[in-house]
Design an enzyme around this catalytic site. Structure first.
Site, PDB file in Angstrom:
ATOM      1  CB  CYS A   3      19.769  39.946  -8.156  1.00  0.00           C
ATOM      2  SG  CYS A   3      20.586  38.377  -8.400  1.00  0.00           S
TER       3      CYS A   3
ATOM      4  NE  ARG B 281      14.977  43.152  -9.568  1.00  0.00           N
ATOM      5  CZ  ARG B 281      14.757  43.685 -10.762  1.00  0.00           C
ATOM      6  NH1 ARG B 281      13.590  44.213 -11.020  1.00  0.00           N
ATOM      7  NH2 ARG B 281      15.683  43.700 -11.680  1.00  0.00           N
TER       8      ARG B 281
ATOM      9  CD1 TRP C 150      16.015  33.353  -9.843  1.00  0.00           C
ATOM     10  CD2 TRP C 150      17.723  33.605 -11.270  1.00  0.00           C
ATOM     11  NE1 TRP C 150      15.840  32.466 -10.882  1.00  0.00           N
ATOM     12  CE2 TRP C 150      16.876  32.593 -11.772  1.00  0.00           C
ATOM     13  CE3 TRP C 150      18.857  33.933 -12.005  1.00  0.00           C
ATOM     14  CZ2 TRP C 150      17.112  31.926 -12.968  1.00  0.00           C
ATOM     15  CZ3 TRP C 150      19.103  33.248 -13.204  1.00  0.00           C
ATOM     16  CH2 TRP C 150      18.225  32.264 -13.665  1.00  0.00           C
TER      17      TRP C 150
ATOM     18  CG  ASN D 264      20.055  42.776 -10.983  1.00  0.00           C
ATOM     19  OD1 ASN D 264      20.052  41.638 -11.438  1.00  0.00           O
ATOM     20  ND2 ASN D 264      19.179  43.687 -11.352  1.00  0.00           N
ATOM     21  N   GLY D 265      23.059  41.140 -12.042  1.00  0.00           N
ATOM     22  CA  GLY D 265      23.549  41.025 -13.417  1.00  0.00           C
ATOM     23  C   GLY D 265      24.596  39.929 -13.512  1.00  0.00           C
TER      24      GLY D 265
ATOM     25  CD  GLU E  51       0.035  32.895 -20.061  1.00  0.00           C
ATOM     26  OE1 GLU E  51       1.078  32.641 -20.680  1.00  0.00           O
ATOM     27  OE2 GLU E  51       0.037  33.452 -18.947  1.00  0.00           O
TER      28      GLU E  51
ATOM     29  CE  LYS F 205       1.158  32.084 -15.939  1.00  0.00           C
ATOM     30  NZ  LYS F 205       1.471  33.162 -16.800  1.00  0.00           N
TER      31      LYS F 205
ATOM     32  CD  GLU G 291       4.804  30.957 -14.612  1.00  0.00           C
ATOM     33  OE1 GLU G 291       5.934  31.437 -14.526  1.00  0.00           O
ATOM     34  OE2 GLU G 291       3.864  31.537 -15.192  1.00  0.00           O
TER      35      GLU G 291
ATOM     36  CG  HIS H  71      -0.081  15.464 -36.645  1.00  0.00           C
ATOM     37  ND1 HIS H  71      -0.106  14.736 -37.805  1.00  0.00           N
ATOM     38  CD2 HIS H  71      -1.062  16.402 -36.775  1.00  0.00           C
ATOM     39  CE1 HIS H  71      -1.031  15.213 -38.617  1.00  0.00           C
ATOM     40  NE2 HIS H  71      -1.633  16.224 -37.998  1.00  0.00           N
TER      41      HIS H  71
ATOM     42  CE  LYS I 204       5.870  39.841 -12.620  1.00  0.00           C
ATOM     43  NZ  LYS I 204       4.845  38.900 -13.099  1.00  0.00           N
TER      44      LYS I 204
HETATM   45  O1  M6R Z   1       8.917  40.853 -18.165  1.00  0.00           O
HETATM   46  P1  M6R Z   1       8.686  40.034 -19.398  1.00  0.00           P
HETATM   47  O2  M6R Z   1       7.280  40.111 -19.872  1.00  0.00           O
HETATM   48  O3  M6R Z   1       9.648  40.360 -20.491  1.00  0.00           O
HETATM   49  O4  M6R Z   1       8.962  38.554 -18.951  1.00  0.00           O
HETATM   50  C1  M6R Z   1       8.919  37.497 -19.855  1.00  0.00           C
HETATM   51  C2  M6R Z   1       8.849  36.165 -19.144  1.00  0.00           C
HETATM   52  O5  M6R Z   1       9.970  35.989 -18.334  1.00  0.00           O
HETATM   53  C3  M6R Z   1       7.588  36.033 -18.303  1.00  0.00           C
HETATM   54  O6  M6R Z   1       6.437  36.238 -19.049  1.00  0.00           O
HETATM   55  C4  M6R Z   1       7.536  34.638 -17.644  1.00  0.00           C
HETATM   56  O7  M6R Z   1       7.348  33.664 -18.622  1.00  0.00           O
HETATM   57  C5  M6R Z   1       6.438  34.577 -16.577  1.00  0.00           C
HETATM   58  N1  M6R Z   1       6.933  33.913 -15.414  1.00  0.00           N
HETATM   59  C6  M6R Z   1       5.235  33.852 -17.001  1.00  0.00           C
HETATM   60  O8  M6R Z   1       4.259  33.803 -16.025  1.00  0.00           O
END
Ligand code: M6R
Length: 612
Positions: A2, A27, A74, A100-101, A485, A489, A492, A508, A607
């Site tokens: 948020c 956010r 969010w 926000n929270g 990673e 990517k 997501e 396995h 984010k």
């Molecule tokens: O701000 P942070 O690095 O603590 O965030 C951690 C994860 O939420 C963040 O890396 C998330 O997995 C990303 N969307 C990955 O691209």
């Protein structure tokens, strides 16, 4: 999660708040709303959907007023809908709030307030808080600031809130605990936001509201108190952020811009920290712990998501060079166990945003148990750098695309520097070896630039596999976190199911998935596990899987087997993750664009994850 924006001053509030919401949309973006006050009263406009939907909805409405606040959501409590969008109002509709929270004890409070005759119009926890404030003000017959202060003593959870009062169109009240808030200080005006991006074009002077602080903001003045009623002297700081950092700069998406920024962001990250000719690393942020590093028993890395993947690379590097045992933990799991932590442990918390709730909670727990906490963060002034004993900023610049790209490679760069720094302190590396490694590291940005030049080829590969429903990413050694990673990517931003696995583990279990429909991406560069990875590629080909291999420039072996090869420049194994990640970022990006996905704002994500 948020985004919140507030304005009080002499300018029209609507355009400032609206533009601020667009900047904060990363956010959360399932609904948005704005409240304004003018001579005809309070006006609230809110809609499910992106900020653009709200903008269109309010096009013909009265949007005048020099005091206002807005929210981009969010969803936590209640589905994304018009009625669950913020701002929410009190029972008498005189007060409005953005939040926000999460208010954890909202259900009990809601029940009590319902018994006292309150009617709720939404399913949110936020609405409960504004009703509670109204109730306290009514019962205690006190002014709003005091009622907010008392109400906040009754809630559990995290919040950054802004409150407007119809009866006092000359003030805003803001408070925070566990969720970020910045106040921009202008002449005869103040700005409030979740981060500095909505503020930067109006003023560079900001105050980072601290946890447990509450602010009364008028056009001329600002009063900050702690929740225990002690008045605070605000510290005004100057922002280093530049406006152009927040624009797409000619790229179609922030994610693509951020991928292409990596040669620069890694240089920025290393600037002033490495001295290749002398074979020396200097990390000012952790300098005061240089002696302690010689005698630590163990390092625990805590992080989430992509930052956790960076931590896995860090484990490989620190163990290899500094010979200190490393454990890498998901912050969300670590904090709910009863882990053994001693004063001889160093905990490294990695976070791009510096606001991730689970990472913050893990830090607090480790701190209570006596560990020394280092932070690796990107956002200056965020909560995590303030919670840690020491730390190193990544200096990657603002990362706006929800999928982390340049922040990951900057985190890996900092971890590489930390590994070398600790090795230097402990004497587990010779100066001549450091000269060799740092000289190569200094040139990694150029190698990343070369890796970016494969973009057209990567686009062709993306075209071939864009309609897949599953994808496997396999690597060994430090290629394994790169595979994880790559898979994250892809899933997501393109919504293709993807898994990262250690290549040798494939047999396995995951091997059962392989058929002619299954693309398998291998990190198959020429390093210590090259021969083994070749065997794994054979195993996939024998089962008719489609192999996409990231290979070292000039490779001939893998080329004989793979369906598609993407070359990257040769590099020491220590630096492989920095380069091999680049083609995987581009591959996911192109696949997502081809599938018509919203690359910068993938569904259901935000984010910074400020909820637990
Ligand atoms: O701000 P942070 O690095 O603590 O965030 C951690 C994860 O939420 C963040 O890396 C998330 O997995 C990303 N969307 C990955 O691209």
């Amino acid at each position: 999660m948020c985004g919140i924006v507030g304005y009080i001053g002499y300018r029209e509030a609507w355009p400032i708040v609206l533009k601020g919401l667009k900047r904060l949309e990363y956010r959360g973006y399932d609904s948005a709303g704005i409240a304004l006050m003018n001579n005809s009263g309070q006006h609230i406009y809110k809609k499910a959907g992106k900020v653009a939907v709200l903008e269109e909805f309010a096009e013909t409405q009265d949007k005048s007023g020099t005091i206002g606040m807005g929210h981009t959501r969010w969803a936590t409590h209640g589905v994304p809908s018009d009625r669950n969008s913020h701002p929410h109002t009190s029972n008498n509709e005189k007060l409005s709030i953005i939040h926000n929270g999460i208010i954890e004890n909202y259900a009990t409070l809601k029940e009590e307030l319902t018994n006292r005759g309150h009617d709720f119009k939404s399913d949110t926890d936020t609405e409960v808080l504004i009703h509670l404030i109204e109730e306290i003000q009514k019962i205690e017959q006190i002014d709003l600031l005091e009622a907010v202060r008392l109400a906040l003593h009754e809630v559990n959870g995290a919040y950054a809130i802004v409150i407007m009062d119809k009866e006092h169109p000359d003030r805003l009240i803001a408070a925070r605990k566990g969720s970020p808030m910045v106040i921009g200080v202008g002449k005869g005006e103040y700005f409030i936001a979740s981060d500095a991006t909505p503020i930067i074009e109006y003023t560079k002077n900001v105050i980072y509201l601290k946890d447990g602080e509450i602010a009364l903001i008028t056009r001329e003045d600002l009063l900050i108190k702690q929740l225990d009623n002690v008045v605070q002297t605000p510290l005004i700081q100057e922002l280093e952020l530049k406006l152009e950092m927040l624009e797409k700069g000619g790229f179609d998406h922030f994610m693509l811009k951020e991928i292409y920024e990596q040669p620069r962001s890694i240089k920025d990250c290393m600037r002033g920290r490495i001295y290749p000719e002398e074979g020396k690393v200097q990390l000012g942020g952790i300098k005061e712990f240089a002696e302690k590093l010689k005698n630590i028993d163990r390092i625990i890395i805590v992080a989430c998501g992509t930052s956790w993947h960076a931590g896995l690379v860090g484990e490989y590097l620190i163990e290899e060079y500094a010979r200190i045992p490393v454990e890498v933990e998901y912050a969300s799991e670590f904090r709910y166990r009863n882990p053994i932590i001693t004063e001889k442990d160093v905990v490294i918390a990695i976070s791009q945003s510096g606001e991730t709730a689970d990472t913050m909670a893990a830090i607090e727990m480790a701190k209570e148990r006596g560990a020394t906490i280092f932070g690796i963060c990107n956002v200056a002034g965020a909560s995590i750098p303030r919670l840690t004993h020491a730390g190193v900023y990544t200096h990657a610049g603002p990362e706006i695309g929800v999928a982390s790209t340049k922040a990951f490679t900057a985190q890996v760069t900092v971890l590489t520097l930390m590994a070398f720094y600790m090795a230097q302190q402990k004497g587990t590396i010779t100066t001549s070896k450091l000269i060799e490694l740092l000289t190569e590291l200094d040139h990694i940005p150029e190698k990343i630039q070369i890796a970016l030049e494969s973009n057209d080829l990567i686009k062709e590969v993306a075209e071939k596999i864009k309609d897949s429903t599953n994808c496997l990413f396999l690597g060994r050694g430090s290629g394994f976190p790169v595979a994880l990673e790559g898979a994250l990517k892809l899933k997501e931003i393109s919504y293709i199911h993807a898994e990262g696995y250690p290549a040798a583990e494939m047999k396995h279990g995951p091997i059962a998935l392989i058929d002619e429909e299954m693309p398998v991406v291998f990190i198959a560069t020429q390093n210590s596990s090259y021969e083994k990875v070749i065997s794994n590629i054979q195993e996939v080909k024998a089962r008719k899987g489609k192999v996409i291999a990231i290979v070292t420039q000039g490779d001939t072996e893998v080329k004989k087997m793979a369906d598609y090869c993407i070359e990257i420049p040769d590099a020491n194994e220590a630096f492989l993750p920095l380069i091999a990640t680049i083609p995987l970022q581009l591959l996911s990006y192109h696949i997502a664009v081809m599938r018509g996905c919203n690359v910068d704002q993938p569904r259901n994500l935000a984010k910074s994850v400020t909820v637990e």
